[in-house]
Design a protein around this motif. Structure first.
Motif, PDB file in Angstrom:
ATOM      1  N   SER A 127       0.829  -1.206   0.000  1.00 19.52           N
ATOM      2  CA  SER A 127       0.000   0.000   0.000  1.00 19.52           C
ATOM      3  C   SER A 127       0.860   1.251   0.000  1.00 19.52           C
ATOM      4  N   VAL A 128       0.255   2.339  -0.435  1.00 16.79           N
ATOM      5  CA  VAL A 128       0.880   3.661  -0.383  1.00 16.79           C
ATOM      6  C   VAL A 128      -0.161   4.646   0.133  1.00 16.79           C
ATOM      7  N   SER A 129       0.309   5.638   0.864  1.00 15.86           N
ATOM      8  CA  SER A 129      -0.581   6.666   1.390  1.00 15.86           C
ATOM      9  C   SER A 129      -0.495   7.916   0.537  1.00 15.86           C
ATOM     10  N   THR A 130      -1.639   8.526   0.290  1.00 13.22           N
ATOM     11  CA  THR A 130      -1.710   9.806  -0.409  1.00 13.22           C
ATOM     12  C   THR A 130      -2.516  10.762   0.458  1.00 13.22           C
TER      13      THR A 130
ATOM     14  N   GLY B 257       9.233  11.191 -11.125  1.00 14.42           N
ATOM     15  CA  GLY B 257       9.220  11.636  -9.747  1.00 14.42           C
ATOM     16  C   GLY B 257       8.859  10.603  -8.705  1.00 14.42           C
ATOM     17  N   HIS B 258       8.631   9.360  -9.096  1.00 13.20           N
ATOM     18  CA  HIS B 258       8.278   8.315  -8.132  1.00 13.20           C
ATOM     19  C   HIS B 258       9.532   7.776  -7.447  1.00 13.20           C
ATOM     20  N   THR B 259       9.376   7.412  -6.203  1.00 13.57           N
ATOM     21  CA  THR B 259      10.471   6.783  -5.459  1.00 13.57           C
ATOM     22  C   THR B 259      10.018   5.401  -4.994  1.00 13.57           C
ATOM     23  N   PHE B 260      10.982   4.485  -4.897  1.00 14.84           N
ATOM     24  CA  PHE B 260      10.658   3.098  -4.592  1.00 14.84           C
ATOM     25  C   PHE B 260      11.412   2.625  -3.359  1.00 14.84           C
ATOM     26  N   ARG B 261      10.718   1.781  -2.581  1.00 19.39           N
ATOM     27  CA  ARG B 261      11.304   1.235  -1.357  1.00 19.39           C
ATOM     28  C   ARG B 261      11.830  -0.178  -1.546  1.00 19.39           C
ATOM     29  N   THR B 262      11.382  -0.852  -2.628  1.00 21.82           N
ATOM     30  CA  THR B 262      11.768  -2.241  -2.872  1.00 21.82           C
ATOM     31  C   THR B 262      12.255  -2.392  -4.314  1.00 21.82           C
ATOM     32  N   ASP B 263      12.679  -3.606  -4.640  1.00 15.72           N
ATOM     33  CA  ASP B 263      13.078  -3.935  -6.010  1.00 15.72           C
ATOM     34  C   ASP B 263      12.042  -4.820  -6.697  1.00 15.72           C
TER      35      ASP B 263
ATOM     36  N   VAL C 192      -3.148  -6.247  -4.099  1.00 13.07           N
ATOM     37  CA  VAL C 192      -2.679  -7.630  -4.075  1.00 13.07           C
ATOM     38  C   VAL C 192      -2.503  -8.058  -5.520  1.00 13.07           C
ATOM     39  N   TYR C 193      -1.387  -8.736  -5.781  1.00 15.67           N
ATOM     40  CA  TYR C 193      -0.939  -8.939  -7.154  1.00 15.67           C
ATOM     41  C   TYR C 193      -0.443 -10.359  -7.347  1.00 15.67           C
ATOM     42  N   SER C 194      -0.800 -10.963  -8.479  1.00 15.71           N
ATOM     43  CA  SER C 194      -0.323 -12.293  -8.839  1.00 15.71           C
ATOM     44  C   SER C 194       0.262 -12.229 -10.240  1.00 15.71           C
ATOM     45  N   GLY C 195       1.456 -12.765 -10.423  1.00 19.28           N
ATOM     46  CA  GLY C 195       2.030 -12.805 -11.757  1.00 19.28           C
ATOM     47  C   GLY C 195       3.358 -12.086 -11.848  1.00 19.28           C
ATOM     48  N   GLU C 196       3.720 -11.737 -13.070  1.00 18.13           N
ATOM     49  CA  GLU C 196       4.972 -11.031 -13.324  1.00 18.13           C
ATOM     50  C   GLU C 196       4.754  -9.973 -14.399  1.00 18.13           C
ATOM     51  N   ALA C 197       5.292  -8.788 -14.173  1.00 15.66           N
ATOM     52  CA  ALA C 197       5.366  -7.759 -15.209  1.00 15.66           C
ATOM     53  C   ALA C 197       6.797  -7.795 -15.741  1.00 15.66           C
ATOM     54  N   TYR C 198       6.964  -8.357 -16.919  1.00 14.53           N
ATOM     55  CA  TYR C 198       8.316  -8.596 -17.419  1.00 14.53           C
ATOM     56  C   TYR C 198       9.046  -7.305 -17.788  1.00 14.53           C
ATOM     57  N   ASN C 199       8.301  -6.231 -17.978  1.00 11.26           N
ATOM     58  CA  ASN C 199       8.938  -4.949 -18.309  1.00 11.26           C
ATOM     59  C   ASN C 199       9.020  -4.032 -17.101  1.00 11.26           C
ATOM     60  N   PHE C 200       9.019  -4.607 -15.903  1.00  5.60           N
ATOM     61  CA  PHE C 200       8.958  -3.766 -14.711  1.00  5.60           C
ATOM     62  C   PHE C 200      10.194  -2.891 -14.539  1.00  5.60           C
ATOM     63  N   GLN C 201      11.343  -3.351 -15.016  1.00  7.32           N
ATOM     64  CA  GLN C 201      12.546  -2.535 -14.869  1.00  7.32           C
ATOM     65  C   GLN C 201      12.485  -1.275 -15.735  1.00  7.32           C
ATOM     66  N   GLU C 202      11.996  -1.441 -16.977  1.00  8.29           N
ATOM     67  CA  GLU C 202      11.819  -0.263 -17.832  1.00  8.29           C
ATOM     68  C   GLU C 202      10.761   0.677 -17.257  1.00  8.29           C
ATOM     69  N   LEU C 203       9.671   0.099 -16.749  1.00  8.35           N
ATOM     70  CA  LEU C 203       8.626   0.927 -16.139  1.00  8.35           C
ATOM     71  C   LEU C 203       9.148   1.654 -14.907  1.00  8.35           C
ATOM     72  N   ARG C 204       9.932   0.977 -14.132  1.00 12.54           N
ATOM     73  CA  ARG C 204      10.506   1.598 -12.931  1.00 12.54           C
ATOM     74  C   ARG C 204      11.361   2.809 -13.307  1.00 12.54           C
ATOM     75  N   ASP C 205      12.186   2.659 -14.350  1.00 11.55           N
ATOM     76  CA  ASP C 205      13.019   3.779 -14.788  1.00 11.55           C
ATOM     77  C   ASP C 205      12.158   4.949 -15.242  1.00 11.55           C
ATOM     78  N   ARG C 206      11.099   4.642 -15.982  1.00  7.83           N
ATOM     79  CA  ARG C 206      10.233   5.718 -16.467  1.00  7.83           C
ATOM     80  C   ARG C 206       9.510   6.415 -15.320  1.00  7.83           C
ATOM     81  N   LEU C 207       9.012   5.636 -14.377  1.00  9.15           N
ATOM     82  CA  LEU C 207       8.306   6.222 -13.244  1.00  9.15           C
ATOM     83  C   LEU C 207       9.257   7.031 -12.361  1.00  9.15           C
ATOM     84  N   THR C 208      10.477   6.558 -12.231  1.00  8.33           N
ATOM     85  CA  THR C 208      11.475   7.313 -11.471  1.00  8.33           C
ATOM     86  C   THR C 208      11.714   8.674 -12.113  1.00  8.33           C
ATOM     87  N   SER C 209      11.778   8.693 -13.441  1.00 13.31           N
ATOM     88  CA  SER C 209      11.972   9.970 -14.142  1.00 13.31           C
ATOM     89  C   SER C 209      10.788  10.898 -13.982  1.00 13.31           C
TER      90      SER C 209
END
Length: 615
Positions: free
Chosen positions: A64-67, A94-100, A75-92
Motif C-alpha cells: 500500500s501507499v498513502s496519499t 518523480g516516483h520513489t521506490f522502497r523495494t526492487d 494484491v498482485y499475482s504474476g509477473e510484469a516482465y517490463n517492470f525494470q523499464e517501467l521503474r526507470d520511467r516512473l522514477t523519471s
C-alpha cells in the motif's frame, strides 16, 4: 506468482470479518507457500499468499501507499516482465521506490496512470487495487488470460479470488451448480466468463472490472485480438519473429530463484530451450530442463492417429545439443491412477474436466520440478499462435463446422463428452446443440480485413478460435496444476505483441515451406538439432500401457458396485457397467476419457458436496 482473494462490502464493517477473509486467503496457500498477508478496512478486505520470485525480502503483500486523499492498496499475482523499464520511467516522473519488486512498480503505475496502467504492462498478471480515495476496487487480468481471476457480485459489493475455491470459502456464496453450468462443463467449449458455480464468473482476458458504491460492477475490455494489415516480407517476418522471441525469452529469464525449461522434444519447447540456453550461456549459466515420460513407453511405442514418434529420442537430442542439465521424470500406471493424485488435480482445477492422465502426469511432473526449481519456462500456446496443429493443414478438417479440435481429438469428441451422461440429464443438456451455438458465437467475434480471400478468412477464423477458446483451456490447466505445487510457469509464446504480429501474418507466410509452424521453425532453427527441426508435430504424451485403462476400469467398477454413489446423478450407470467389462487393450481413447470423467466427477462431488440444481 501468488494467490489473491478479497471482499468488498459497502454495507458492512469488514474489520469484524477478518476470520472469513483469512479462510478465503488460506485456500490460496498452495499458490503462495512463502508468505501471507491481509489488508482490512471498513469496506474492503484483501488477502495474499506469496510465492517469492523477485525481490525475496522486499516484495511482501498486500502493498500500500498513502496519499493526502487516502490509501491505495494492492494484491498482485504474476509477473510484469517490463517492470525494470517501467521503474526507470516512473522514477523519471518523480516516483520513489522502497523495494526492487515488480509489485511496487505496478502499484506506482496505477498512481501515475490510473486504470490506463494496463496499457503499459507486458506480462502475465491478475491483480486487485483498492483506491481509498474513491472507495473503489479495480480488478485486472492480463491480455491472454495466463493468470486466472474469478469474481462473484454480491448485493453490496463483490468477492474475488485467483481460484473459485477462495470465493466458495465465503459464507455468502451458495455452492450450487445449475444445468447451465453443467452444460458447459460437459461441452468444454471454454465459453468466455464461465466459472461453473452459479453466480460466479471468470474475468475475461484483457479486461478490467471497477466496483464502487454507485455504479456496482462494471467491466471494460482494454485489449482484444484484432485484424491488421501485414506488410513485411518473408525474410523480414522471420527476422522479426526471431528478434521478438529472443527478447521475450530473455525478459522471462529474470528471476531471483532457480529456474528451468519444460522440454518435450517438440519444436515449441525445444525452441524455448535453445533460446534460453543462448541467453543463459551469455551469463555463464547452464540451462536446466525437465521432461515427463512413462515406464516402457519408448520401447513399446506404437504410432497412432496423432502421435508418430515417442518424445524421448528428441529430448535427448536437444539436451545434448544445448548442453542442458537434464532430468527425466518417469511415471507408471500406478502413479497416474493414484486416487490421491486425482484428488489433488481435481482440487487444483476446481472442476472435473476429465483430462485424466494429461492432468495427473503434468501435476506429477510439476511436483518433481518444484523440488529443484521455482520457475519454469514452457512452450505452451505455440501451436495456437503459429497454427501448428495437424487440422490446420487438413482440407477435410477445414470444412468441419465445429471447433476443429473436437472433430479430431478423440477425448474431445461429442461422444466422449456426452455418452456417459445420465440419459435424462443428457437430453436436458443437449451438449451437441450447445456446442454448435458456441461455435457460431465464437466465429461471429472474428474481425476480418476488407478484401480477404475466402481461404484467408477461414484461416484467420480458425486461428482466432484457437487463441480465444482452446488456448485458454490449456493455460488454465497449466496454471492450476503448476501453482498447486508452488511452481511458476511462464509462457513466452503468449506475449501479446508476438501473438498480434503472427496472428496478422497472411496464411501463405505461416506455411511458406509447406509445413506447419514455418515461421517458428525458421526463426529458431539456429538453436536446434536437425532432428527436431524436421520433426512432425506430436502432442503432449499419454500412456499407451493397457494396464492404465484396466486400473481405471477397476476404480469405476467399485463405484458401480456402490448403490448410493452420488456420481450416478450425473453419470449413466448402465454405460459404466458396460465399459468396465471391455478388454482394456481394445478400449478406445474416447471410452477411456469417459472413465476419467466419471472418476473426476466422483472426486469433485466428494470435495465440494455441491448443490445440484438439475430441474
Amino acid at each position: 506468482m501468488c494467490g489473491i482473494a478479497g471482499w468488498v462490502s459497502f454495507d458492512a464493517d469488514l474489520t469484524r470479518r477478518g476470520d472469513v477473509l483469512d479462510a478465503m486467503t488460506e485456500t490460496m496457500a498452495c499458490r503462495g507457500p512463502d508468505g501471507r498477508g491481509t489488508y482490512v478496512r471498513t469496506h474492503v478486505g484483501l488477502g495474499h499468499r506469496r510465492l517469492a520470485v523477485i525481490d525475496l525480502p522486499g516484495g511482501a503483500q498486500p502493498m500500500s501507499v498513502s496519499t493526502p486523499a487516502g490509501e491505495i492498496a494492492m494484491v498482485y499475482s504474476g509477473e510484469a516482465y517490463n517492470f525494470q523499464e517501467l521503474r526507470d520511467r516512473l522514477t523519471s516522473l518523480g516516483h520513489t521506490f522502497r523495494t526492487d519488486s515488480d509489485t511496487e512498480v505496478v502499484l506506482h503505475a496505477y498512481l501515475q496512470w490510473g486504470d490506463s496502467l494496463v496499457d503499459h504492462l507486458d506480462g502475465m498478471y491478475a491483480f486487485a487495487i483498492w483506491d481509498g480515495r474513491e472507495q473503489r476496487l479495480l480488478l485486472v487480468r492480463d491480455r491472454m488470460g495466463i493468470k486466472p481471476l474469478f469474481y462473484h457480485p454480491t448485493p453490496d459489493g463483490v468477492l474475488f479470488g485467483s481460484e473459485p475455491k477462495a470465493i466458495l470459502a465465503n459464507p455468502l456464496v451458495r455452492k450450487a451448480v445449475d444445468t447451465d453450468g453443467l452444460r458447459e462443463l460437459f461441452a468444454q467449449t471454454k465459453t468466455p466468463g464461465w466459472a461453473l458455480w452459479k453466480g460466479m464468473s471468470e474475468l475475461l482476458p484483457g479486461s478490467l472490472i471497477s466496483v464502487d458504491r454507485d455504479g456496482g460492477v462494471r467491466r471494460r475490455t482494454y485489449w482484444r485480438l484484432g485484424a491488421a494489415e501485414h506488410t513485411d516480407s518473408r525474410e523480414d517476418t522471420v527476422a522479426r519473429v526471431r528478434e521478438m522471441l529472443t527478447g521475450i525469452v530473455g525478459r522471462q529469464l529474470i528471476s531471483d530463484v532457480p529456474q528451468c525449461v519444460l522440454l518435450s522434444g517438440g519444436l515449441d519447447s525445444s525452441a524455448i530451450t535453445g533460446l534460453a540456453a543462448e541467453r543463459l550461456a551469455q551469463r555463464g549459466e547452464q540451462v536446466r530442463t525437465f521432461s515427463v515420460d512413462f515406464v516402457g513407453q519408448e520401447e513399446n511405442f506404437v504410432p497412432d492417429a496423432i502421435r508418430d514418434t515417442p518424445d524421448s529420442p528428441f529430448v535427448r537430442d536437444v539436451a545434448a545439443h544445448v548442453g542442458s542439465a537434464h532430468h527425466d521424470v518417469m511415471l507408471n500406471p500406478a502413479d497416474l491412477t493414484d486416487p490421491a493424485v486425482r484428488r489433488a488435480t481435481v482440487a487444483a482445477r476446481d472442476i472435473p474436466n476429465g483430462f485424466g492422465d494429461l492432468d495427473s502426469s503434468l501435476y506429477l511432473l510439476f511436483k518433481a520440478i518444484r523440488e529443484q526449481s521455482t520457475v519454469a519456462l514452457s512452450g505452451e500456446s505455440a501451436d495456437e499462435v503459429f497454427a501448428g496443429y495437424p487440422w490446420f493443414h487438413n482440407e477435410a478438417m477445414l470444412r468441419v463446422e465445429t471447433f476443429p479440435w473436437m472433430a479430431v481429438i478423440p477425448p474431445l469428441s461429442l461422444a466422449a463428452r456426452s455418452d456417459h451422461i445420465e440419459p435424462g440429464l443428457r437430453a436436458r443438456l443437449d451438449v451437441g446443440t450447445y456446442t454448435a451455438d458456441q461455435y457460431a458465437t465464437a466465429l461471429a467475434e472474428v474481425e476480418h480485413l476488407d478484401g480477404e480471400s475466402g481461404t484467408e478468412r477461414r484461416m484467420r477464423s480458425l486461428c482466432h478460435l484457437h487463441l480465444t477458446r482452446f488456448v485458454r483451456a490449456l493455460l488454465d490447466r497449466k496454471d492450476r496444476l503448476s501453482m498447486a505445487v508452488g511452481l511458476e510457469v511462464r509462457v513466452p509464446f503468449c506475449n501479446h505483441e508476438l501473438v498480434e504480429y503472427v496472428y496478422n501474418t497472411p496464411w501463405p507466410l505461416k506455411t511458406f515451406d509447406g509445413r506447419e509452424k514455418s515461421l517458428l521453425r525458421q526463426a529458431a532453427a539456429h538453436t536446434l538439432p536437425r532432428s527436431v527441426v524436421e520433426r512432425v508435430k506430436s502432442p503432449y504424451p499419454s500412456p499407451q500401457n493397457p494396464q492404465y485403462a484396466a486400473m481405471l476400469q477397476q476404480q469405476v467398477k467399485e463405484l458401480v458396485a456402490a448403490p448410493d454413489a452420488d456420481v450416478f446423478a450425473l453419470v449413466d450407470r448402465v454405460w459404466a457397467q458396460q465399459v468396465v467389462g471391455q478388454d482394456p487393450a481394445r478400449m478406445t481413447v474416447a471410452v477411456r476419457a469417459g472413465l476419467e470423467r466419471v472418476l473426476d466427477l466422483h472426486t469433485w462431488l466428494e470435495l465440494h458436496s455441491p448443490e445440484l440444481l438439475l430441474d
